[in-house]
Design a protein around this motif. Structure first.
Motif, PDB file in Angstrom:
ATOM      1  N   UNK A 151       1.037  -1.442   0.338  1.00  0.00           N
ATOM      2  CA  UNK A 151      -0.117  -0.214  -0.365  1.00  0.00           C
ATOM      3  C   UNK A 151       0.723   1.106   0.292  1.00  0.00           C
ATOM      4  N   UNK A 152       2.131   0.934   1.075  1.00  0.00           N
ATOM      5  CA  UNK A 152       2.583   1.937   0.813  1.00  0.00           C
ATOM      6  C   UNK A 152       3.467   2.166   0.022  1.00  0.00           C
ATOM      7  N   UNK A 153       4.174   1.121  -0.707  1.00  0.00           N
ATOM      8  CA  UNK A 153       4.460   1.591  -2.577  1.00  0.00           C
ATOM      9  C   UNK A 153       4.479   2.291  -3.361  1.00  0.00           C
ATOM     10  N   UNK A 154       2.974   1.201  -3.365  1.00  0.00           N
ATOM     11  CA  UNK A 154       1.547   2.247  -4.066  1.00  0.00           C
ATOM     12  C   UNK A 154       1.478   3.688  -3.846  1.00  0.00           C
ATOM     13  N   UNK A 155       1.208   3.713  -3.230  1.00  0.00           N
ATOM     14  CA  UNK A 155       1.529   5.470  -2.604  1.00  0.00           C
ATOM     15  C   UNK A 155       2.636   6.219  -3.452  1.00  0.00           C
ATOM     16  N   UNK A 156       3.424   5.439  -2.783  1.00  0.00           N
ATOM     17  CA  UNK A 156       4.915   6.121  -3.478  1.00  0.00           C
ATOM     18  C   UNK A 156       5.216   6.547  -4.910  1.00  0.00           C
ATOM     19  N   UNK A 157       4.711   5.381  -5.704  1.00  0.00           N
ATOM     20  CA  UNK A 157       4.868   5.360  -6.842  1.00  0.00           C
ATOM     21  C   UNK A 157       4.031   6.868  -7.433  1.00  0.00           C
ATOM     22  N   UNK A 158       2.621   6.512  -7.205  1.00  0.00           N
ATOM     23  CA  UNK A 158       1.292   7.530  -7.614  1.00  0.00           C
ATOM     24  C   UNK A 158       2.074   9.094  -7.587  1.00  0.00           C
ATOM     25  N   UNK A 159       2.178   9.308  -6.078  1.00  0.00           N
ATOM     26  CA  UNK A 159       3.062  10.935  -6.413  1.00  0.00           C
ATOM     27  C   UNK A 159       4.030  10.702  -7.029  1.00  0.00           C
ATOM     28  N   UNK A 160       5.139   9.807  -7.351  1.00  0.00           N
ATOM     29  CA  UNK A 160       5.655   9.879  -8.727  1.00  0.00           C
ATOM     30  C   UNK A 160       5.565  10.658 -10.154  1.00  0.00           C
ATOM     31  N   UNK A 161       4.004  10.157  -9.919  1.00  0.00           N
ATOM     32  CA  UNK A 161       3.645   9.990 -10.796  1.00  0.00           C
ATOM     33  C   UNK A 161       3.046  11.762 -11.370  1.00  0.00           C
ATOM     34  N   UNK A 162       2.081  12.044 -10.342  1.00  0.00           N
ATOM     35  CA  UNK A 162       1.867  13.086 -10.225  1.00  0.00           C
ATOM     36  C   UNK A 162       3.153  14.201  -9.837  1.00  0.00           C
ATOM     37  N   UNK A 163       4.228  14.155  -9.600  1.00  0.00           N
ATOM     38  CA  UNK A 163       5.082  15.254  -9.957  1.00  0.00           C
ATOM     39  C   UNK A 163       5.924  15.300 -11.083  1.00  0.00           C
ATOM     40  N   UNK A 164       5.905  13.687 -11.796  1.00  0.00           N
ATOM     41  CA  UNK A 164       6.261  13.739 -13.248  1.00  0.00           C
ATOM     42  C   UNK A 164       5.687  14.438 -14.134  1.00  0.00           C
ATOM     43  N   UNK A 165       4.124  14.012 -13.935  1.00  0.00           N
ATOM     44  CA  UNK A 165       3.096  15.500 -14.701  1.00  0.00           C
ATOM     45  C   UNK A 165       3.375  16.556 -14.380  1.00  0.00           C
ATOM     46  N   UNK A 166       3.566  17.244 -13.174  1.00  0.00           N
ATOM     47  CA  UNK A 166       2.592  18.456 -12.796  1.00  0.00           C
ATOM     48  C   UNK A 166       4.739  18.987 -13.247  1.00  0.00           C
ATOM     49  N   UNK A 167       6.034  18.439 -13.184  1.00  0.00           N
ATOM     50  CA  UNK A 167       6.917  19.106 -14.191  1.00  0.00           C
ATOM     51  C   UNK A 167       6.235  19.051 -16.093  1.00  0.00           C
ATOM     52  N   UNK A 168       6.725  18.246 -16.301  1.00  0.00           N
ATOM     53  CA  UNK A 168       6.561  18.184 -17.529  1.00  0.00           C
ATOM     54  C   UNK A 168       5.165  19.038 -18.039  1.00  0.00           C
ATOM     55  N   UNK A 169       3.976  19.892 -17.271  1.00  0.00           N
ATOM     56  CA  UNK A 169       3.097  20.766 -17.508  1.00  0.00           C
ATOM     57  C   UNK A 169       2.289  19.622 -18.423  1.00  0.00           C
ATOM     58  N   UNK A 170       1.567  18.773 -18.039  1.00  0.00           N
ATOM     59  CA  UNK A 170       0.974  18.069 -19.131  1.00  0.00           C
ATOM     60  C   UNK A 170      -0.527  17.415 -18.134  1.00  0.00           C
ATOM     61  N   UNK A 171      -1.360  17.794 -18.642  1.00  0.00           N
ATOM     62  CA  UNK A 171      -2.525  17.087 -18.200  1.00  0.00           C
ATOM     63  C   UNK A 171      -2.234  15.098 -17.506  1.00  0.00           C
ATOM     64  N   UNK A 172      -2.887  14.842 -16.718  1.00  0.00           N
ATOM     65  CA  UNK A 172      -2.595  13.322 -16.225  1.00  0.00           C
ATOM     66  C   UNK A 172      -3.391  12.852 -15.845  1.00  0.00           C
ATOM     67  N   UNK A 173      -3.473  11.537 -16.366  1.00  0.00           N
ATOM     68  CA  UNK A 173      -4.935  10.360 -16.193  1.00  0.00           C
ATOM     69  C   UNK A 173      -4.370   9.553 -14.753  1.00  0.00           C
ATOM     70  N   UNK A 174      -4.239   9.525 -13.833  1.00  0.00           N
ATOM     71  CA  UNK A 174      -3.216   8.571 -13.049  1.00  0.00           C
ATOM     72  C   UNK A 174      -5.029   7.283 -12.315  1.00  0.00           C
ATOM     73  N   UNK A 175      -5.031   6.104 -12.808  1.00  0.00           N
ATOM     74  CA  UNK A 175      -5.272   5.539 -12.167  1.00  0.00           C
ATOM     75  C   UNK A 175      -4.884   4.074 -11.085  1.00  0.00           C
ATOM     76  N   UNK A 176      -5.090   4.734  -9.624  1.00  0.00           N
ATOM     77  CA  UNK A 176      -4.687   4.010  -8.417  1.00  0.00           C
ATOM     78  C   UNK A 176      -5.437   3.200  -8.384  1.00  0.00           C
ATOM     79  N   UNK A 177      -5.027   1.731  -8.465  1.00  0.00           N
ATOM     80  CA  UNK A 177      -6.140   0.704  -8.519  1.00  0.00           C
ATOM     81  C   UNK A 177      -5.048   0.265  -6.406  1.00  0.00           C
ATOM     82  N   UNK A 178      -5.580   0.591  -5.785  1.00  0.00           N
ATOM     83  CA  UNK A 178      -4.862  -0.212  -4.384  1.00  0.00           C
ATOM     84  C   UNK A 178      -5.158  -1.297  -4.709  1.00  0.00           C
ATOM     85  N   UNK A 179      -5.013  -2.568  -3.816  1.00  0.00           N
ATOM     86  CA  UNK A 179      -5.117  -3.775  -3.152  1.00  0.00           C
ATOM     87  C   UNK A 179      -5.834  -3.902  -2.264  1.00  0.00           C
TER      88      UNK A 179
END
Length: 427
Positions: A151-179
């Motif tokens: 659960x923690x690892x999925x949160x870590x990766x989701x934060x990275x996805x959002x930060x990377x998209x923000x740096x590129x100034x690109x709109x993003x769609x993130x499906x965060x599907x927890x176990x």
């Protein structure tokens, strides 16, 4: 999307023995949907509907209840929500559970996601990341071996996805599907339980039956809530909260330690507890804060809703059985509609129109008012015979347009005798 979350498993939906403050904040700042449904009482089928915006029974993968050890999957040519948004200029990522088919023929990267980090099967151990067929943790198409609580690892990766998209100034769609909170019952401090499961040599679906407790379940839920909090904090820190839509929901109803009040039933059942799910949507720039909506909705509605919100075109070939929820989310009057379900175990069938629900289990038929009688105990079929016959006929007409059930598909369900004993539906 949570996995196997009961309707009342969030404190904002009634859970009393623990709190989910970060998810609750979504309800405080957004719209709480009190009549939201999953497309199925199990995971693969609902995930098919979510990604396609269609009744899952239109696709072979949607007939799996759920997908287990079969060479079936979401065909790459099927139009999907991430692919539509991808064409509209969004970066797309799936972090977490896929469960819609295995490599080399099927996978997130073949169905519209630019990135995938997570697991492909129905469930994995939270520490070893092992499943029925072995280790199951992937970065794209590459297997990865990292240590940590999933659960923690999925949160870590989701934060990275959002930060990377923000740096590129690109709109993003993130499906965060927890176990979470799917078994095995392991909280962040339950490494010893993980070792017990691994050393047993038994499949995790067998070992989980004698594990867990309400206290462990609470720790699993609180761990997921903390990761949702990290996502929301990241959006705030990057100053993109106002115009970012956050949807929280579940793939089906609750399991062993879940609270489904005021409903009866659980995962694998078409009683309300198996398909009614807690759902919240927050979009500060557009939607009212602290609102509740009685709009009847379903997993497949998120495709037309999010496509409309993004201003993306509904291209030819992108047909949806769902509806755009934005008018009702903005405070409009709930729209009348009719929804359908079927589940092969015990030949369950259901149809809801207005407040009335037709339900069939084996050869037993019912008509319930699920608003006045959420426990589904007063069978109204003799009191309202015309309504009963209408809904029964509506169901038959709808089912004739779907693929027939696949007798080879795995069906995960309640023990038939146990189900009959609990609900008085036959032998």
């Amino acid at each position: 999307m949570a996995d196997d979350l009961g309707y009342a498993d969030l404190s904002c939906f009634g859970r009393r023995d623990y709190e989910t403050p970060h998810i609750d904040s979504l309800a405080r700042d957004g719209v709480k949907l009190t009549q939201a449904y999953a497309n199925s009482p199990v995971c693969s089928a609902t995930r098919t509907a979510l990604i396609t915006g269609r009744y899952q029974y239109r696709f072979p993968i949607g007939l799996e209840e759920p997908l287990v050890n079969r060479d079936v999957g979401l065909e790459p040519e099927v139009e999907t929500l991430p692919r539509v948004l991808q064409r509209a200029g969004y970066s797309t990522a799936l972090v977490g559970k896929w469960h819609l088919g295995a490599l080399p023929d099927y996978g997130p990267l073949k169905s519209g996601y630019d990135q995938f980090w997570g697991f492909r099967s129905g469930s994995v151990d939270y520490f070893s990341h092992n499943t029925i067929g072995g280790h199951d943790l992937w970065d794209g198409t590459q297997e990865v071996h990292e240590t940590g609580y999933l659960t923690q690892m999925l949160g870590d990766r989701a934060v990275d996805v959002i930060e990377d998209a923000s740096k590129s100034h690109q709109p993003f769609f993130l499906s965060l599907h927890f176990s979470a909170p799917h078994w095995p019952w392991e909280g962040p401090n339950d490494l010893d339980e993980s070792k017990r499961i691994q050393s047993s040599g038994l499949p995790i679906w067998i070992v989980h039956l004698d594990g867990g407790s309400i206290a462990v379940y609470a720790e699993m839920m609180k761990a997921m809530d903390r990761q949702v909090g990290r996502i929301l904090d990241t959006l705030d820190r990057l100053n993109i909260s106002d115009n970012t839509i956050v949807v929280f929901t579940s793939d089906n109803g609750g399991e062993r330690f879940s609270d489904t009040w005021p409903f009866t039933g659980r995962k694998t059942e078409l009683l309300e507890g198996g398909i009614r799910v807690p759902t919240i949507v927050r979009w500060p720039a557009e939607l009212p804060a602290g609102a509740e909506s009685e709009q009847v909705c379903m997993s497949m509605d998120w495709l037309p809703t999010l496509v409309a919100a993004a201003g993306a075109p509904m291209t030819p070939g992108l047909e949806s059985d769902g509806m755009d929820l934005l008018p009702s989310l903005r405070g409009g009057k709930p729209q009348e509609r009719t929804l359908f379900w079927r589940y092969r175990n015990l030949s369950q069938r259901a149809c809801r129109s207005g407040n009335l629900k037709y339900l069939k289990i084996l050869e037993n038929e019912f008509l319930f008012d699920v608003v006045e009688d959420p426990l589904e105990r007063a069978n109204l079929k003799d009191r309202q015979p015309d309504a009963f016959e209408t809904l029964k006929a509506d169901y038959a007409a709808w089912e004739a347009t779907m693929l027939p059930e696949d007798p080879e598909a795995f069906t995960h369900g309640a023990n038939g005798a146990d189900f009959a004993d609990r609900f008085g539906v036959g032998d």
